[in-house]
Design an enzyme around this catalytic site. Structure first.
Site, short mmCIF file in Angstrom:
data_model
loop_
_atom_site.label_atom_id
_atom_site.label_comp_id
_atom_site.label_asym_id
_atom_site.label_seq_id
_atom_site.Cartn_x
_atom_site.Cartn_y
_atom_site.Cartn_z
NE ARG A 120 -3.09 -9.45 0.63
CZ ARG A 120 -1.86 -8.98 0.76
NH1 ARG A 120 -0.90 -9.73 1.29
NH2 ARG A 120 -1.55 -7.75 0.39
CB SER B 165 -12.93 1.16 0.87
OG SER B 165 -12.05 1.25 -0.24
CB SER C 76 -0.89 0.03 1.25
OG SER C 76 -1.81 -1.01 1.20
CG ASP D 84 -5.59 -6.82 2.32
OD1 ASP D 84 -6.75 -6.97 1.88
OD2 ASP D 84 -4.90 -5.82 2.09
CE LYS E 89 -10.69 -6.58 0.24
NZ LYS E 89 -10.38 -5.15 0.17
NE ARG F 31 -10.55 -6.34 -6.50
CZ ARG F 31 -9.41 -6.07 -5.87
NH1 ARG F 31 -8.25 -6.38 -6.44
NH2 ARG F 31 -9.43 -5.50 -4.69
N GLY G 245 -5.92 -3.61 -7.75
CA GLY G 245 -7.07 -2.77 -7.40
C GLY G 245 -6.63 -1.42 -6.88
CD GLN H 137 -8.10 -0.70 -3.21
OE1 GLN H 137 -9.12 -0.95 -3.85
NE2 GLN H 137 -7.09 -1.54 -3.14
O1 SPQ Z 1 -4.71 -3.60 -4.62
P1 SPQ Z 1 -5.64 -4.73 -4.30
O2 SPQ Z 1 -5.64 -5.74 -5.39
O3 SPQ Z 1 -7.03 -4.25 -3.99
O4 SPQ Z 1 -5.04 -5.42 -2.99
C1 SPQ Z 1 -5.54 -5.90 -1.73
C2 SPQ Z 1 -4.59 -7.09 -1.31
O5 SPQ Z 1 -5.02 -8.13 -0.82
O6 SPQ Z 1 -3.39 -6.88 -1.46
C3 SPQ Z 1 -7.00 -6.33 -1.73
F1 SPQ Z 1 -7.30 -7.28 -2.50
O7 SPQ Z 1 -5.33 -4.92 -0.70
C4 SPQ Z 1 -6.06 -3.68 -0.58
C5 SPQ Z 1 -6.85 -3.70 0.73
O8 SPQ Z 1 -7.74 -4.78 0.80
C6 SPQ Z 1 -5.06 -2.57 -0.58
C7 SPQ Z 1 -5.60 -1.28 -0.03
C8 SPQ Z 1 -4.84 -0.02 -0.23
O9 SPQ Z 1 -3.63 -0.06 -0.47
O10 SPQ Z 1 -5.46 1.05 -0.10
C9 SPQ Z 1 -6.77 -1.22 0.71
C10 SPQ Z 1 -7.64 -2.41 0.94
O11 SPQ Z 1 -8.72 -2.39 0.02
P2 SPQ Z 1 -10.05 -1.54 0.27
O12 SPQ Z 1 -10.97 -1.97 -0.85
O13 SPQ Z 1 -10.57 -1.96 1.61
O14 SPQ Z 1 -9.73 -0.12 0.20
#
Ligand code: SPQ
Length: 430
Positions: free
Chosen positions: A389, A168, A24, A316, A343, A123, A95, A170
């Site tokens: 994962r 979230s 992240s 995660d 995910k 997704r 993502g 993201q």
């Molecule tokens: O990037 P990606 O594919 O979404 O990665 C994941 C992971 O397991 O590595 C989720 F599948 O992590 C996300 C995490 O679940 C990374 C993240 C971030 O860097 O901001 C936030 C989380 O997702 P979200 O949807 O809760 O914001």
């Protein structure tokens, strides 16, 4: 596609390793450095496939980026200096890349198209395209902007107060990044706090960020300034080693320089509550991020209930926690974790189906899973289903199962932990 045969770790896992850089934080370092003015030096960067996708996208937007393993130098162009990309931006499996980059692109008067792999195509994107459209961006995609490919034409944004239905990071980060180049103030309020790396790192780049309970605000028109970032070890990668250390007999392992940001340490709370023998030492700071060494030993574990505000702090880590719970005495319930369904795979179904086939007493519930332990695991063939994962969780099963477990498509693990098998070998050969 590669696969691995994993055998029981008869001599335990012992020794000290440094887990790779936080995924992240690595994404954010490259994204923020690209829209900053001046040069940013990043060390401890994760050269995993997802973060390399972020680098490739930023290069296509005209940013000069020099990579040398875990060292990256970014020549920031300022957000207005990004080019209209001549080709489609491919985020691969990431993502984080597509959602955070959408926020940046939505704030610029340029046209761009974003795609990813088969998993990204499934997704949900409306969680970011919805609020970005409320800010005035024009975004389209399959099913009215719900799915990739996304076409973004942005610019001329107005700040909003977005009350997000989900916790979230993201979503929060995407809106805040758009807000940095919007008129007025942009605020995001979440039901529970999600990881706060964006808030912390924006401060390092000289941005004023206001945090009040579950709300974060930025005002538009602020300039980011190039800086130096040292990325801590990824607690989400460390989690697999921590679980392995707790469940494999005769183990004692130390993980160095792991990020222990409180919005990410739910796994440590769970290990402690389940009875794991764990100690945290050498606490320090890498910039705005707390870091520490974590030692774990083979432990007698008990089942617990995990739900509510802790879920975003360990979302995660749930595949690893599911394996942990198969070795704990009594019932473990994981609830309020519907987000697992969107995910890289549906992580409830992929974990429950595969652990059940290995002999675990596990059931899927609407918002998580119920696991009764301890149960010995038997051998068999498992698969990552292209989810890093899930692949690592299946390897953990092999370390304790009676017969060997073969894990198909282990290539996916390189998304977040390119040296996973090397580190595991090191711990097995000490
Ligand atoms: O990037 P990606 O594919 O979404 O990665 C994941 C992971 O397991 O590595 C989720 F599948 O992590 C996300 C995490 O679940 C990374 C993240 C971030 O860097 O901001 C936030 C989380 O997702 P979200 O949807 O809760 O914001």
């Amino acid at each position: 596609m590669r696969s691995h045969n994993i055998n029981k770790a008869l001599n335990g896992l012992n020794g000290m390793i440094t887990v790779p850089g936080d995924k992240s934080i690595s994404h954010r370092a490259v994204l923020f450095a690209s829209i900053a003015e001046g040069v940013t030096n990043i060390t401890g960067f994760l050269p995993g496939e997802d973060c390399l996708s972020t680098i490739n996208c930023m290069k296509q937007l005209g940013v000069n980026i020099e990579e040398n393993g875990d060292k990256v130098i970014v020549e920031g162009k300022g957000v207005a200096g990004l080019y209209e990309p001549a080709r489609i931006l491919d985020v691969g499996n990431s993502g984080t890349t597509i959602r955070l980059l959408s926020g940046i692109l939505a704030s610029l008067p340029i046209s761009s198209v974003l795609v990813g792999d088969d998993s990204i195509a499934k997704r949900p994107m409306s969680r970011v395209t919805g609020p970005l459209k409320m800010m005035n961006a024009t975004i389209d995609g399959r099913e009215h902007g719900q799915y990739t490919p996304l076409h973004i034409r942005g610019g001329n944004l107005t700040g909003i107060h977005y009350v997000s239905p989900i916790a979230s990071a993201q979503v929060k980060s995407s809106i805040l990044l758009a807000g940095l180049n919007a008129k007025g103030t942009t605020t995001v309020t979440e039901p529970y706090r999600s990881r706060d790396h964006t808030e912390r790192m924006l401060k390092t780049f000289g941005v004023e960020v206001q945090v009040k309970n579950e709300s974060v605000s930025v005002y538009g028109g602020q300039t980011l300034h190039g800086t130096t970032i040292t990325v801590p070890g990824d607690i989400s990668s460390a989690a697999f080693m921590l679980v392995a250390g707790a469940i494999v007999p005769n183990s004692e392992i130390v993980l160095k320089n792991v990020g222990v940001n409180p919005t990410r340490t739910g796994i440590l709370d769970v290990l402690t509550e389940m009875g794991a023998k764990m100690t945290i030492t050498e606490e320090t700071q890498f910039g705005e991020e707390p870091v520490a060494n974590i030692k774990v030993q083979t432990s007698a574990l008990k089942g617990i209930t995990i739900g509510g505000a802790i879920i975003p702090r360990l979302i995660d880590e749930i595949p690893a926690i599911a394996v942990l719970a198969t070795q704990a005495e009594g019932v473990t319930i994981i609830k309020d974790a519907e987000e697992l369904k969107v995910k890289e795979t549906n992580r409830i179904d992929t974990m429950v189906n595969q652990l059940k086939a290995l002999g675990a007493d596990i059931e899927a519930t609407e918002d998580g899973m119920k696991i009764v332990g301890p149960t010995p695991l038997k051998g068999g063939t498992t698969e990552s289903y292209g989810d890093h994962r899930i692949g690592m969780a299946m390897v953990l099963c092999g370390l304790i199962a009676e017969e060997s477990i073969s894990v198909l498509n282990t290539d996916a693990i390189a998304v977040s932990y390119p040296n996973f098998f090397e580190d595991l070998n090191k711990l097995q050969n000490n």
